[in-house]
Design an enzyme around this catalytic site. Structure first.
Site, PDB file in Angstrom:
ATOM      1  CB  SER A 161      -0.971  -0.182   1.104  1.00  0.00           C
ATOM      2  OG  SER A 161      -0.426   0.175   2.246  1.00  0.00           O
ATOM      3  CE  LYS A 170      -3.149   1.898   5.281  1.00  0.00           C
ATOM      4  NZ  LYS A 170      -3.081   1.376   3.840  1.00  0.00           N
TER       5      LYS A 170
END
Lengths: 236, 236, 236
Positions: free
Chosen positions: B120, B163
């Protein structure tokens, strides 16, 4: 069809894929899926000005091929075999074409965290490499599956039913299958077979003829166009 | 918000980061965190005195890319993919720019003893490399997450909630997210979403346009400025 | 103080250490200890006879850095990061200094059979490399601990108490610690803290200024003195 459409299934279905991108077909215990193959040129081994034969020979042996995508050992070898065969085929159709000797190539199989293995992407990897060399897109409604040998023979693969289901789900219209898998396809229910045009192939040259040979005249031009990547180099 | 602020979260939040430094977003079982990416030039493959074309061509293929930071296999491959894509993008926007051919680059992900894995950080690694090439800092209030493919497509990632929580905790004001993660963000509580400007991207070119394209004219100058690292060399 | 003095603790405490030797501080379950770092020049990438520009440019990219001492993966990477940062710092203080491009360096962490790992020797490894480059000894009553990032930021480390105990046991008078470890040191008993001068650093440039910057004028001379290692070479 009840099955979810995974991201990787529709990765390139809304745009013309760039040259080097080809759709393969995979399957595992939970079903079939598309496996997209992306090949790009990462660099040139070309001398800037072609005066020295020595340089040439030194550079020729330095081209590199790299793969990524959490591949198992069999699939890594499959990519190596496909690369060797693509290079051989390139030499047989154009004996002066040194594209593979002069370029470094990187092939990636998204998504990067999903483990992949097996030999069945061989034909699709060869096609990805040739698509890159010819600088021609492969229609994203085409998919293929089939193991390849070092001389270009196409060997049968497993999971035909699951792969065809995945192909239909993702809008694939045309599929290349190994000749020995013909019965596997013909035994499928009519509803599943409908709307998919199948070409059975025993040797990779059949795929080559279908996808590239009418465009062979474009080879010189396509090859030249790659030279834009190579600053200050000339293609001899 | 009750959570401790780890060192790595605030690694660069009190200073303008050097070019090559970009904030990514990570998460694991215990929550989200910042993941800082540092890329630096470690050397040049440029000949000292440009009289020999031969040197040039030989050197061009010898540039090396190295990564450190206790990376797992998927993250190592992600960095390779990001490097290849950054090089391709560089060539597509400036065909004569041989920055990546002429420089050795080292990317580190502090802290060195903390294991990291997953794909990612792809978009953030590409941004780190372009920031280095353009010699332009990326505002440390910007963060991004997203897997990248070899052609620049941006794939969705996990842990959006964790996140975003980490991003807010660390003063991030602007976040790039993959388009397919739009729903994940929109489902978050208003209090968490507030104060963060999100840009959804389907392809890396969107990030490029936001962060670099208005500065494209600076490219030539930036490239020249790197020549200070290369003692006795001249950039042709 | 009841603890045995290990060989590695007193390795260099009876003589002025050679340039390239620096004391770090380590710890594990059984306590703290000195960790000596030895860097030496193993060769030159300089052409033997300076007539060929070609050789020179080819050699510049071939300098190698090697480590030994039964290092774990994190410590191997820490040495790579330290090497890259030392090179960057070298270029930023003396843009024409190609010491790192022209020399092969080997760093060893005695004793060779004792496993070592972790990132906390980063600052000490950088110092060892700069000591070698400047050809200046680091006073063996100085020790340091601290992880380093690729841009020179200093990150906190564990085991401050054990490390300070080891430092005192071995006659260390001056210690560099990461700024974020300030509280760890201040919480130690007075008796342990006494007799140790501590300097807290947030970025490696603080260590550089303390140990090397007043000697910067010596750099040219030091660099020339290395040329004795390079048979038949000339420093441009």
């Amino acid at each position: 069809l009840g099955k979810p459409i995974f991201l990787k299934d529709r990765l390139y279905d809304i745009m013309d894929p760039p040259p080097g991108v080809v759709a393969g077909l995979a399957y595992n215990q939970i079903g079939g899926s598309m496996i997209w193959i992306e090949s790009v040129i990462t660099g040139s081994t070309e001398p800037s000005h072609g005066n020295a034969d020595k340089e040439k020979s030194q550079n020729l042996q330095m081209s590199r091929y790299r793969t990524t995508g959490k591949l198992g050992d069999v699939m890594k070898e499959s990519a190596e075999i496909s690369y060797t065969y693509a290079k051989t085929l390139c030499h047989s159709v154009q004996k002066n074409n040194t594209f593979f000797e002069r370029t470094n190539i990187h092939t990636h199989f998204p998504e990067g965290a999903i483990p992949k293995d097996g030999p069945s992407a061989g034909c699709a990897i060869v096609t990805s490499l040739l698509s890159l060399m010819f600088d021609r897109s492969i229609d994203s409604s085409i998919a293929m599956t089939g193991e390849i040998t070092l001389t270009g023979k196409v060997l049968p693969v497993g999971g035909i039913k699951e792969k065809i289901m995945a192909a239909k789900r993702c809008g694939i219209k045309r599929v290349f299958l190994p000749e020995p898998n013909k019965r596997d396809f013909e035994e499928l229910p009519e509803g599943l077979k409908g709307g998919i045009a199948v070409e059975y192939v025993d040797h990779y040259t059949s795929i080559y003829k279908s996808l590239f040979s009418e465009r062979q005249s474009a080879l010189g031009a396509a090859f030249m166009s790659h030279s834009r990547y190579f600053t200050g180099t000339r293609v001899s």
